[in-house]
Design an enzyme around this catalytic site. Structure first.
Site, short mmCIF file in Angstrom:
data_model
loop_
_atom_site.label_atom_id
_atom_site.label_comp_id
_atom_site.label_asym_id
_atom_site.label_seq_id
_atom_site.Cartn_x
_atom_site.Cartn_y
_atom_site.Cartn_z
N LYS A 74 0.85 -1.19 0.00
CA LYS A 74 0.00 0.00 0.00
C LYS A 74 0.89 1.25 0.00
O LYS A 74 1.92 1.29 0.68
CB LYS A 74 -0.90 -0.02 1.25
N SER A 95 -9.89 2.36 2.74
CA SER A 95 -8.96 3.05 1.86
C SER A 95 -8.00 2.11 1.13
O SER A 95 -7.37 2.50 0.16
CB SER A 95 -8.14 4.06 2.67
N SER A 134 -10.44 0.22 7.02
CA SER A 134 -9.79 0.27 5.71
C SER A 134 -9.12 -1.02 5.25
O SER A 134 -8.61 -1.07 4.14
CB SER A 134 -8.75 1.40 5.69
#
Length: 493
Positions: A79, A159, A183
């Site tokens: 990420k 997210s 998330s």
């Protein structure tokens, strides 16, 4: 090549060990898959072809010498919130344009030390603020899943949308992700993958771009429960560079899989039956209860009375911490700089151009609730609510409950560029309704696929555990997975 990318981490690990495949072959298969699919899915914001190949080559050499690490040769996506030395790290924000850190985050350093291979950086909501991966400066991520008979694009959740989409589309064997209010768990539920948010303090936050420091926690998104357990073992560690890091031995999470849940007490919170909850979510929940019951678990009704205050309290605490954390981005030392007539003007111009709409909204909310006139009315009260939420869980666990079962999300994945949600941020925030309590209380939570809805889209169940008892979550999630089966999207990209 696609048969190589279809391997789970556990399967690839065994084949690499047996020298049936090489790390170079596996990495090349993933790089080819990314090159073919990324224009359609937009899961990666940077692909590290050369670095991946050299890491794979080093893995092959270690395997040949009998020096393989726990994740030797396993290709992973990272990420864009984790610092990766010399590689694009921008939290998918314009304000960090061109930023390449001089250091490695503890989580990624742990993974590379165990032999994992970095494929690249994954798309996400800007500064991890969002529930649909539509706030990224690099554009939205498309969910690899589509409703039966439809060509409409769906969101992957957020997210960590890039992480979840890449795992579901077989563009990496597994991925790092972070969870501040859901998330990891919400995107996992939207994509038919498994995601675990560990207990606060279990995984180091050092080198991870901060959103809300008292809520942020890193964890893995993987194709199944076993893979999530394998990744979590490597990611977790004591880290003296993170003052919240806890000095507890890291268990072998994989060993918890297959243990019986006979006699385990599973709590079902009545407050999670929210108004207007779709029938398919209620049905999924009942299915999950039945799976655990059939495996010998004891199901008990519980009450978490302060649940209804969790979302408003979260959307005070998280923006307050974000407004403080994001004050450091000013264009002076790194990232975007927009010239101004003086330094104050330069700050203003840079922040105005550099931050997206949702990030600005949360900075404004956070600054407002921390201002002298409103601090007691908002921030202080939200922190008191947080203490009560934590106490609700403590009371339930004190009565002998081992884990709590809830839905992971109030719906399946919704459409990309949904106008209703775009015009009403509060409706978007409601996506976190089942997940935020876990962050507020610092507890571990795992999302595991429970089935498909009538349109053929995945739905996720959530298990919440006692602090630092992730093993129990893996154990119970594995039982659900065995009963529900595994789900892969039909390829359209």
């Amino acid at each position: 090549m696609s048969e190589l990318t279809a391997l789970t981490i556990a399967e690839a690990r065994d084949k690499l060990k047996a020298k049936a495949i090489t790390a170079t072959e596996l990495t090349d298969a993933y790089l080819s898959a990314i090159d073919a699919a990324n224009d359609a899915i937009n899961a990666y914001v940077a692909v590290t072809h050369d670095q991946a190949r050299s890491m794979a080559k080093a893995s092959d050499e270690r395997i040949a010498k009998g020096e393989a690490g726990a994740l030797e040769g396993i290709p992973l996506g990272v990420k864009d919130l984790f610092a990766t030395k010399g590689v694009h790290t921008q939290a998918c924000s314009h304000i960090l344009d061109g930023f390449k850190p001089e250091y490695e985050s503890t989580v990624t350093a742990n993974l590379w030390a165990d032999g994992a291979v970095m494929l690249g950086k994954l798309n996400m909501d800007e500064f991890a603020m969002g529930s649909s991966n539509e706030t990224s400066y690099y554009g939205p991520v498309k969910n690899p899943w589509r409703a039966k008979g439809s060509n409409a694009d769906l969101v992957p959740g957020g997210s960590s949308g890039g992480s979840a989409a890449a795992v579901a589309a077989h563009l990496c064997a597994g991925a790092t992700a972070t969870d501040t209010g859901g998330s990891i768990r919400q995107p996992a539920a939207f994509t038919g993958t498994v995601g675990i948010k560990p207990t606060y303090g279990r995984v180091s936050r050092w080198g991870t771009v901060a959103f809300a420091s008292s809520l942020d926690q890193a964890g893995p998104i993987a194709r199944d429960v076993r893979d999530a357990a394998i990744l979590m073992k490597s990611m977790a560690s004591l880290d003296l560079k993170d003052t919240t890091s806890v000095d507890l031995p890291v268990p072998d999470y994989e060993a918890a899989l297959g243990r019986s849940v006979k006699g385990m007490k599973i709590g079902i919170p009545r407050e999670y039956r929210v108004d207007g909850m779709p029938g398919e979510i209620e049905e999924l929940w009942q299915k999950g209860i039945q799976y655990l019951k059939d495996a010998g678990a004891e199901i008990v009704d519980i009450s978490l009375p302060h649940t209804k205050y969790a979302l408003p309290a979260y959307y005070i605490v998280a923006p307050a911490e974000a407004s403080s954390n994001l004050a450091r981005y000013d264009g002076v030392r790194y990232g975007l700089r927009v010239p101004g007539k003086d330094i104050a003007d330069m700050y203003e111009q840079t922040r105005a151009a550099g931050f997206g709409k949702e990030v600005k909204r949360r900075i404004m909310i956070g600054t407002y609730v921390l201002s002298a006139g409103y601090y007691d009315a908002y921030y202080l009260r939200a922190q008191k609510v947080r203490t009560l939420i934590k106490k609700d869980f403590e009371d339930v666990f004190a009565k002998g409950v081992d884990a709590i079962l809830t839905p992971a999300t109030p719906s399946a994945a919704f459409g990309l560029a949904d106008e209703v949600l775009a015009n009403d941020p509060v409706k978007m925030y409601l996506n976190d309704i089942f997940t935020v309590t876990v962050n507020m209380a610092g507890l571990p939570g795992i999302a595991v696929p429970g089935g498909l809805n009538g349109q053929g889209l995945p739905l996720g169940l959530q298990l919440i555990g006692r602090p630092f008892e992730e093993e129990t979550l893996f154990q119970a999630a594995h039982v659900i997975e065995q009963a529900a089966g595994r789900f892969t999207p039909a390829k359209w990209w």
